[in-house]
Design a protein around this motif. Structure first.
Motif, PDB file in Angstrom:
ATOM      1  N   PHE A  36     -21.025  40.415  20.151  1.00 39.59           N
ATOM      2  CA  PHE A  36     -22.015  41.488  19.988  1.00 39.59           C
ATOM      3  C   PHE A  36     -21.500  42.830  20.504  1.00 39.59           C
ATOM      4  N   PHE A  37     -21.003  42.834  21.739  1.00 36.71           N
ATOM      5  CA  PHE A  37     -20.536  44.103  22.320  1.00 36.71           C
ATOM      6  C   PHE A  37     -19.257  44.620  21.642  1.00 36.71           C
ATOM      7  N   GLU A  38     -18.472  43.692  21.117  1.00 43.40           N
ATOM      8  CA  GLU A  38     -17.219  44.098  20.467  1.00 43.40           C
ATOM      9  C   GLU A  38     -17.476  44.758  19.111  1.00 43.40           C
ATOM     10  N   THR A  39     -18.557  44.320  18.450  1.00 44.03           N
ATOM     11  CA  THR A  39     -18.793  44.832  17.091  1.00 44.03           C
ATOM     12  C   THR A  39     -19.868  45.921  17.013  1.00 44.03           C
ATOM     13  N   LEU A  40     -20.721  45.998  18.049  1.00 47.86           N
ATOM     14  CA  LEU A  40     -21.839  46.962  17.973  1.00 47.86           C
ATOM     15  C   LEU A  40     -21.387  48.414  17.757  1.00 47.86           C
ATOM     16  N   PRO A  41     -20.372  48.908  18.495  1.00 48.61           N
ATOM     17  CA  PRO A  41     -19.986  50.317  18.284  1.00 48.61           C
ATOM     18  C   PRO A  41     -19.610  50.623  16.829  1.00 48.61           C
ATOM     19  N   GLN A  42     -18.850  49.729  16.198  1.00 44.78           N
ATOM     20  CA  GLN A  42     -18.460  49.970  14.793  1.00 44.78           C
ATOM     21  C   GLN A  42     -19.680  49.897  13.871  1.00 44.78           C
ATOM     22  N   LYS A  43     -20.573  48.917  14.176  1.00 42.93           N
ATOM     23  CA  LYS A  43     -21.782  48.762  13.341  1.00 42.93           C
ATOM     24  C   LYS A  43     -22.621  50.031  13.384  1.00 42.93           C
ATOM     25  N   VAL A  44     -22.800  50.554  14.604  1.00 37.27           N
ATOM     26  CA  VAL A  44     -23.637  51.756  14.759  1.00 37.27           C
ATOM     27  C   VAL A  44     -22.977  52.932  14.041  1.00 37.27           C
ATOM     28  N   ARG A  59     -20.761  61.979  34.882  1.00 37.43           N
ATOM     29  CA  ARG A  59     -21.253  61.206  33.741  1.00 37.43           C
ATOM     30  C   ARG A  59     -21.968  62.124  32.743  1.00 37.43           C
ATOM     31  N   TYR A  60     -22.754  63.044  33.278  1.00 43.13           N
ATOM     32  CA  TYR A  60     -23.502  63.981  32.440  1.00 43.13           C
ATOM     33  C   TYR A  60     -22.550  64.856  31.620  1.00 43.13           C
ATOM     34  N   ALA A  61     -21.495  65.384  32.306  1.00 43.43           N
ATOM     35  CA  ALA A  61     -20.524  66.251  31.620  1.00 43.43           C
ATOM     36  C   ALA A  61     -19.788  65.472  30.529  1.00 43.43           C
ATOM     37  N   GLU A  62     -19.439  64.235  30.834  1.00 37.61           N
ATOM     38  CA  GLU A  62     -18.718  63.395  29.871  1.00 37.61           C
ATOM     39  C   GLU A  62     -19.610  63.089  28.649  1.00 37.61           C
ATOM     40  N   ASP A  63     -20.879  62.800  28.931  1.00 37.46           N
ATOM     41  CA  ASP A  63     -21.818  62.519  27.828  1.00 37.46           C
ATOM     42  C   ASP A  63     -21.969  63.746  26.925  1.00 37.46           C
ATOM     43  N   LEU A  64     -22.107  64.917  27.548  1.00 33.63           N
ATOM     44  CA  LEU A  64     -22.266  66.144  26.754  1.00 33.63           C
ATOM     45  C   LEU A  64     -21.031  66.388  25.884  1.00 33.63           C
ATOM     46  N   ARG A  65     -19.868  66.115  26.456  1.00 33.27           N
ATOM     47  CA  ARG A  65     -18.619  66.301  25.701  1.00 33.27           C
ATOM     48  C   ARG A  65     -18.616  65.394  24.466  1.00 33.27           C
ATOM     49  N   LEU A  66     -19.050  64.148  24.642  1.00 33.53           N
ATOM     50  CA  LEU A  66     -19.070  63.201  23.510  1.00 33.53           C
ATOM     51  C   LEU A  66     -20.109  63.607  22.455  1.00 33.53           C
ATOM     52  N   ILE A  67     -21.242  64.107  22.939  1.00 32.87           N
ATOM     53  CA  ILE A  67     -22.288  64.547  21.998  1.00 32.87           C
ATOM     54  C   ILE A  67     -21.774  65.728  21.162  1.00 32.87           C
ATOM     55  N   GLU A  68     -21.148  66.689  21.842  1.00 33.90           N
ATOM     56  CA  GLU A  68     -20.597  67.856  21.131  1.00 33.90           C
ATOM     57  C   GLU A  68     -19.542  67.404  20.122  1.00 33.90           C
ATOM     58  N   LYS A  69     -18.747  66.423  20.531  1.00 28.82           N
ATOM     59  CA  LYS A  69     -17.697  65.887  19.663  1.00 28.82           C
ATOM     60  C   LYS A  69     -18.330  65.282  18.402  1.00 28.82           C
ATOM     61  N   TYR A  70     -19.403  64.526  18.611  1.00 34.41           N
ATOM     62  CA  TYR A  70     -20.093  63.901  17.466  1.00 34.41           C
ATOM     63  C   TYR A  70     -20.708  64.974  16.564  1.00 34.41           C
ATOM     64  N   LEU A  71     -21.364  65.960  17.184  1.00 37.63           N
ATOM     65  CA  LEU A  71     -22.009  67.007  16.386  1.00 37.63           C
ATOM     66  C   LEU A  71     -20.963  67.855  15.656  1.00 37.63           C
ATOM     67  N   GLY A  72     -19.745  67.884  16.213  1.00 39.86           N
ATOM     68  CA  GLY A  72     -18.650  68.606  15.555  1.00 39.86           C
ATOM     69  C   GLY A  72     -18.030  67.816  14.418  1.00 39.86           C
ATOM     70  N   GLY A  73     -18.525  66.611  14.161  1.00 37.40           N
ATOM     71  CA  GLY A  73     -18.060  65.840  13.000  1.00 37.40           C
ATOM     72  C   GLY A  73     -17.192  64.638  13.346  1.00 37.40           C
ATOM     73  N   ASP A  74     -16.947  64.404  14.644  1.00 40.79           N
ATOM     74  CA  ASP A  74     -16.108  63.263  15.011  1.00 40.79           C
ATOM     75  C   ASP A  74     -16.979  62.001  15.146  1.00 40.79           C
ATOM     76  N   GLU A  75     -16.899  61.138  14.133  1.00 45.10           N
ATOM     77  CA  GLU A  75     -17.730  59.930  14.109  1.00 45.10           C
ATOM     78  C   GLU A  75     -17.376  58.956  15.226  1.00 45.10           C
ATOM     79  N   TYR A  76     -16.136  59.023  15.679  1.00 44.04           N
ATOM     80  CA  TYR A  76     -15.701  58.042  16.683  1.00 44.04           C
ATOM     81  C   TYR A  76     -16.339  58.291  18.050  1.00 44.04           C
ATOM     82  N   ALA A  77     -16.921  59.473  18.217  1.00 41.40           N
ATOM     83  CA  ALA A  77     -17.674  59.739  19.452  1.00 41.40           C
ATOM     84  C   ALA A  77     -18.873  58.796  19.540  1.00 41.40           C
ATOM     85  N   VAL A  78     -19.395  58.385  18.373  1.00 39.23           N
ATOM     86  CA  VAL A  78     -20.504  57.427  18.335  1.00 39.23           C
ATOM     87  C   VAL A  78     -20.072  56.145  19.041  1.00 39.23           C
TER      88      VAL A  78
END
Lengths: 193, 178
Positions: free
Chosen positions: B57-65, A7-26
């Motif tokens: 709520f859960f379906e829309t929260l990721p896009q909202k954030v 879980r930790y490794a996966e989270d770090l990967r997503l954080i790096e992805k976001y910091l690299g400009g990929d908004e969908y990691a959010v």
């Protein structure tokens, strides 16, 4: 590699992805943790609307401060810390209705507990949890519901493991006392909070 | 090694929430009132249901954030736009003023005390510049015939001046002869 490490490794990967400009990691990170944050918020606030509000605020806080995440702790303990702080701030702003517990409750008969709890609604337990002081409520919620170890709870609460133990055991003790006192008081029996 | 009371008490929340209770812990729970009560309370706490938030709520929260995070990023960049605009405006105005304004005439240059003119000396050689300080003895440039006479008068003492005055008067009386 165990579940937590994966879980930790996966989270770090997503954080790096976001910091690299990929908004969908959010979106991926929010999807991964939104239910946990919502449950935590509900257990702390006891209100659906407040919990939704706290959940959204928590994720906004996370991404506003993600560059400050130093990777010393795991992402989810960092996330829980932000969620707990957001909950506590929310409760303070709302005018925390935490009641000071009646000290006379102490010393009630604990043996009646199993029989009593079976008769009470789950809302009563939730209401009792809500009555605990903030630190005790946080320790009990994190330990009882979130599967966090003592060490992780200490990281979230920014205190020592000894302090977590003390808050948790005092919180559990008070919960028992509240429930036992309720059993002793016929007027309150079966009363939801 | 069998876990002791304290160890079981500390790990009880993890055992209960995961549902994975080892046999020796179960045995301890049967014999220890304190731990069994705590385990029971933890089980009850875990039974408390968290209601669904509803309203997608859960379906829309990721896009909202995500939208909110993007908005904040943009906001951060736009915060500096007025500053950049102001700097660009000053630079452009200065450039236009410099290119459009005609150079000052010689008269304007010497009569307008506020006029600032930068002389372009790049086309001049060393020979074009008069040697105003080279090979000139001290004071020579200032001491013309007239100024040297004044300096001589200025260096006379009062007695010498009186003598000179008398001599000139005599000269005047005698029709220019001493």
């Amino acid at each position: 590699m165990d579940v937590k490490q994966t879980r930790y490794a996966e989270d770090l990967r997503l954080i790096e992805k976001y910091l690299g400009g990929d908004e969908y990691a959010v979106e991926e990170l929010v999807m991964k943790y939104q239910r946990k944050v919502y449950s935590l918020a509900y257990r702390m606030t006891g209100d659906i609307e407040d919990s939704k509000d706290v959940t959204q605020k928590t994720f906004l806080q996370v991404f506003a401060n993600i560059r400050g995440f130093r990777k010393k702790s795991s992402f989810y303990t960092w996330l829980y810390r932000i969620a707990m702080n957001t909950c506590l701030n929310h409760l303070k702003k709302k005018g925390n209705d935490t009641l000071e517990l009646n000290e006379s409750i102490a010393g009630s008969n604990g043996n009646a507990l199993p029989a009593l709890i079976k008769e009470e609604r789950s809302s009563f337990i939730r209401g009792s949890l809500k009555k605990l002081p903030d630190r005790q409520k946080t320790a009990v919620t994190l330990r009882a519901y979130e599967e966090l170890s003592l060490k992780e709870t200490a990281e979230v609460m920014k205190c020592s493991e000894g302090a977590v133990k003390a808050h948790y055991h005092n919180g559990m003790k008070r919960l028992k006392e509240i429930l036992s006192a309720s059993a002793d008081s016929p007027g309150r029996k079966g009363e939801g909070i | 090694m069998r876990p002791g009371h304290e160890e079981i008490k500390d790990k009880l929340p993890e055992y209960i929430s995961t549902g994975n209770i080892p046999d020796d812990v179960k045995e301890h729970l049967r014999s220890c009132d304190k731990c069994s009560q705590e385990a029971f309370l933890l089980q009850e706490l875990n039974k408390v249901q968290v209601p669904e938030p509803g309203g997608l709520f859960f379906e829309t929260l990721p896009q909202k954030v995500r939208a909110s995070v993007r908005q904040k990023k943009k906001g951060f960049l736009f915060r500096f736009v007025p500053v950049f605009t102001l700097i660009a405006l000053v630079v452009v105005t200065g450039y236009i003023y410099h290119t459009i304004t005609p150079p000052l005439t010689e008269e304007e240059l010497f009569t307008d005390p506020f006029a600032i003119q930068v002389f372009d000396l790049s086309g001049l050689s060393e020979d074009d510049i008069p040697p105003i300080s080279v090979d000139i003895a001290d004071d020579e440039i200032y001491l013309t015939e007239e100024t040297s006479l004044y300096r001589e008068f200025a260096s006379l003492s009062s007695e010498e001046m009186e003598d000179l005055y008398e001599a000139l008067e005599i000269k005047n009386r005698n029709g220019g002869v001493l």
